[in-house]
Motif scaffolding. Sequence first.
Motif, mmCIF file in Angstrom:
data_model
loop_
_atom_site.group_PDB
_atom_site.id
_atom_site.type_symbol
_atom_site.label_atom_id
_atom_site.label_comp_id
_atom_site.label_asym_id
_atom_site.label_seq_id
_atom_site.Cartn_x
_atom_site.Cartn_y
_atom_site.Cartn_z
ATOM 1 N N LEU A 76 0.828 -1.212 0.000
ATOM 2 C CA LEU A 76 0.000 0.000 0.000
ATOM 3 C C LEU A 76 0.860 1.258 0.000
ATOM 4 O O LEU A 76 0.582 2.226 -0.716
ATOM 5 C CB LEU A 76 -0.934 0.007 1.205
ATOM 6 C CG LEU A 76 -2.190 -0.846 1.118
ATOM 7 C CD1 LEU A 76 -2.917 -0.847 2.456
ATOM 8 C CD2 LEU A 76 -3.112 -0.348 0.021
ATOM 9 N N HIS A 77 1.915 1.250 0.804
ATOM 10 C CA HIS A 77 2.799 2.411 0.882
ATOM 11 C C HIS A 77 3.524 2.626 -0.441
ATOM 12 O O HIS A 77 3.649 3.760 -0.922
ATOM 13 C CB HIS A 77 3.811 2.206 2.006
ATOM 14 C CG HIS A 77 4.767 3.365 2.173
ATOM 15 N ND1 HIS A 77 6.015 3.392 1.600
ATOM 16 C CD2 HIS A 77 4.633 4.547 2.833
ATOM 17 C CE1 HIS A 77 6.622 4.522 1.903
ATOM 18 N NE2 HIS A 77 5.804 5.233 2.648
ATOM 19 N N ARG A 78 4.000 1.562 -1.047
ATOM 20 C CA ARG A 78 4.703 1.685 -2.319
ATOM 21 C C ARG A 78 3.781 2.258 -3.398
ATOM 22 O O ARG A 78 4.183 3.105 -4.189
ATOM 23 C CB ARG A 78 5.247 0.322 -2.754
ATOM 24 C CG ARG A 78 6.471 -0.123 -1.952
ATOM 25 C CD ARG A 78 6.979 -1.470 -2.426
ATOM 26 N NE ARG A 78 8.219 -1.825 -1.759
ATOM 27 C CZ ARG A 78 9.425 -1.424 -2.145
ATOM 28 N NH1 ARG A 78 9.541 -0.673 -3.212
ATOM 29 N NH2 ARG A 78 10.504 -1.783 -1.475
ATOM 30 N N ARG A 79 2.549 1.788 -3.419
ATOM 31 C CA ARG A 79 1.608 2.304 -4.414
ATOM 32 C C ARG A 79 1.256 3.758 -4.141
ATOM 33 O O ARG A 79 1.075 4.547 -5.066
ATOM 34 C CB ARG A 79 0.358 1.434 -4.450
ATOM 35 C CG ARG A 79 0.637 0.054 -5.021
ATOM 36 C CD ARG A 79 -0.615 -0.778 -5.170
ATOM 37 N NE ARG A 79 -0.296 -2.080 -5.751
ATOM 38 C CZ ARG A 79 -1.191 -2.998 -6.039
ATOM 39 N NH1 ARG A 79 -2.469 -2.775 -5.789
ATOM 40 N NH2 ARG A 79 -0.819 -4.141 -6.576
ATOM 41 N N HIS A 80 1.163 4.100 -2.864
ATOM 42 C CA HIS A 80 0.906 5.501 -2.510
ATOM 43 C C HIS A 80 2.051 6.383 -2.991
ATOM 44 O O HIS A 80 1.815 7.478 -3.535
ATOM 45 C CB HIS A 80 0.742 5.623 -0.996
ATOM 46 C CG HIS A 80 0.637 7.039 -0.519
ATOM 47 N ND1 HIS A 80 -0.442 7.836 -0.789
ATOM 48 C CD2 HIS A 80 1.499 7.798 0.218
ATOM 49 C CE1 HIS A 80 -0.261 9.036 -0.248
ATOM 50 N NE2 HIS A 80 0.912 9.032 0.357
ATOM 51 N N MET A 81 3.290 5.926 -2.818
ATOM 52 C CA MET A 81 4.441 6.703 -3.264
ATOM 53 C C MET A 81 4.461 6.832 -4.785
ATOM 54 O O MET A 81 4.809 7.890 -5.323
ATOM 55 C CB MET A 81 5.735 6.063 -2.766
ATOM 56 C CG MET A 81 5.873 6.024 -1.249
ATOM 57 S SD MET A 81 5.747 7.674 -0.494
ATOM 58 C CE MET A 81 7.231 8.454 -1.137
ATOM 59 N N ARG A 82 4.082 5.769 -5.486
ATOM 60 C CA ARG A 82 4.022 5.846 -6.939
ATOM 61 C C ARG A 82 2.953 6.851 -7.384
ATOM 62 O O ARG A 82 3.151 7.596 -8.351
ATOM 63 C CB ARG A 82 3.741 4.461 -7.541
ATOM 64 C CG ARG A 82 4.940 3.525 -7.497
ATOM 65 C CD ARG A 82 4.751 2.359 -8.437
ATOM 66 N NE ARG A 82 3.684 1.474 -8.016
ATOM 67 C CZ ARG A 82 3.860 0.406 -7.263
ATOM 68 N NH1 ARG A 82 5.076 0.088 -6.821
ATOM 69 N NH2 ARG A 82 2.842 -0.366 -6.934
ATOM 70 N N LEU A 83 1.828 6.861 -6.665
ATOM 71 C CA LEU A 83 0.783 7.841 -6.979
ATOM 72 C C LEU A 83 1.285 9.271 -6.787
ATOM 73 O O LEU A 83 0.967 10.165 -7.573
ATOM 74 C CB LEU A 83 -0.442 7.595 -6.106
ATOM 75 C CG LEU A 83 -1.344 6.423 -6.495
ATOM 76 C CD1 LEU A 83 -2.403 6.200 -5.427
ATOM 77 C CD2 LEU A 83 -2.003 6.688 -7.839
ATOM 78 N N ARG A 84 2.059 9.486 -5.745
ATOM 79 C CA ARG A 84 2.608 10.815 -5.508
ATOM 80 C C ARG A 84 3.544 11.233 -6.635
ATOM 81 O O ARG A 84 3.517 12.393 -7.085
ATOM 82 C CB ARG A 84 3.345 10.842 -4.164
ATOM 83 C CG ARG A 84 2.412 10.877 -2.970
ATOM 84 C CD ARG A 84 3.131 10.730 -1.652
ATOM 85 N NE ARG A 84 4.168 11.744 -1.458
ATOM 86 C CZ ARG A 84 4.892 11.845 -0.342
ATOM 87 N NH1 ARG A 84 4.674 10.991 0.666
ATOM 88 N NH2 ARG A 84 5.807 12.765 -0.212
ATOM 89 N N ARG A 85 4.372 10.288 -7.103
ATOM 90 C CA ARG A 85 5.270 10.612 -8.206
ATOM 91 C C ARG A 85 4.487 10.891 -9.490
ATOM 92 O O ARG A 85 4.817 11.805 -10.248
ATOM 93 C CB ARG A 85 6.266 9.470 -8.423
ATOM 94 C CG ARG A 85 7.313 9.353 -7.313
ATOM 95 C CD ARG A 85 8.437 8.441 -7.717
ATOM 96 N NE ARG A 85 8.013 7.058 -7.845
ATOM 97 C CZ ARG A 85 8.043 6.175 -6.846
ATOM 98 N NH1 ARG A 85 8.463 6.540 -5.644
ATOM 99 N NH2 ARG A 85 7.655 4.932 -7.050
ATOM 100 N N GLN A 86 3.442 10.073 -9.718
ATOM 101 C CA GLN A 86 2.607 10.296 -10.895
ATOM 102 C C GLN A 86 1.919 11.651 -10.819
ATOM 103 O O GLN A 86 1.764 12.345 -11.831
ATOM 104 C CB GLN A 86 1.559 9.186 -11.020
ATOM 105 C CG GLN A 86 2.116 7.833 -11.411
ATOM 106 C CD GLN A 86 2.494 7.761 -12.886
ATOM 107 O OE1 GLN A 86 2.101 8.616 -13.662
ATOM 108 N NE2 GLN A 86 3.248 6.746 -13.259
ATOM 109 N N ALA A 87 1.479 12.035 -9.624
ATOM 110 C CA ALA A 87 0.816 13.320 -9.458
ATOM 111 C C ALA A 87 1.760 14.469 -9.783
ATOM 112 O O ALA A 87 1.355 15.473 -10.395
ATOM 113 C CB ALA A 87 0.283 13.455 -8.031
ATOM 114 N N GLU A 88 3.022 14.326 -9.405
ATOM 115 C CA GLU A 88 4.005 15.365 -9.710
ATOM 116 C C GLU A 88 4.222 15.480 -11.217
ATOM 117 O O GLU A 88 4.276 16.585 -11.776
ATOM 118 C CB GLU A 88 5.324 15.055 -9.011
ATOM 119 C CG GLU A 88 6.448 16.025 -9.315
ATOM 120 C CD GLU A 88 6.114 17.458 -8.929
ATOM 121 O OE1 GLU A 88 6.615 18.381 -9.600
ATOM 122 O OE2 GLU A 88 5.338 17.650 -7.960
#
Length: 208
Positions: A125-137
């Motif tokens: 879950l944390h890894r996917r959350h971090m990927r979402l943050r990078r995608q958002a940037e």
Amino acid sequence: MTHATRILAVDDREENLVAVAAVLDVLPVEVVPVSSGPAALKQLLHDEFALILLDVVMPGMDGFEVAGRIKSRPRTRDVPIIFLTAAGSADEQVYRGYQVGAVDYVTKPFDPWLLRAKVSVFVELHRRHMRLRRQAELLRRAVSGDAQAGEGDRLLRSLGERLARVEDDVARLRSRRTGPPTADDDLARLESHVGDLREALDALFPGG
């Protein structure tokens, strides 16, 4: 070896910290061991963690007080906590743990496979959350015109697919919960955050 995903292990007994690190060694995580509640709170001031494994019975500041302080801080309130409880008094400790914001528990001596399985869910879950943050940037750059034409649509579709996987994980966590319904604050908060992301994404990309 340093990994992007860090787990904070809190226990006043050195042998327990060694055991946790050994069990989780096969996972792509870095276990940061501390031996007291104050040390854990200090560590959380400076570093970001995907999960906290927190012993209940510790001298001075016990696990319940530590968890209460973690949940009272805006910076750390959403970090999931798994309590490590003594088997003989598990029922009472588990109930109190859910009251102060724990998302799960493991009884000691813990089963290595069970601990790895529980930790793996939150790590993913944390890894996917971090990927979402990078995608958002990347998306912000695309919307502002920094990316090539058409890049915004591609990023929006990719973000939607990743968010869908997170939604599936949250639903699976909800189906596996064993605690009382009133103890679901952390999971409900996570569901709310994911819902907000979905609403924002749908507004940006209604046809996705």
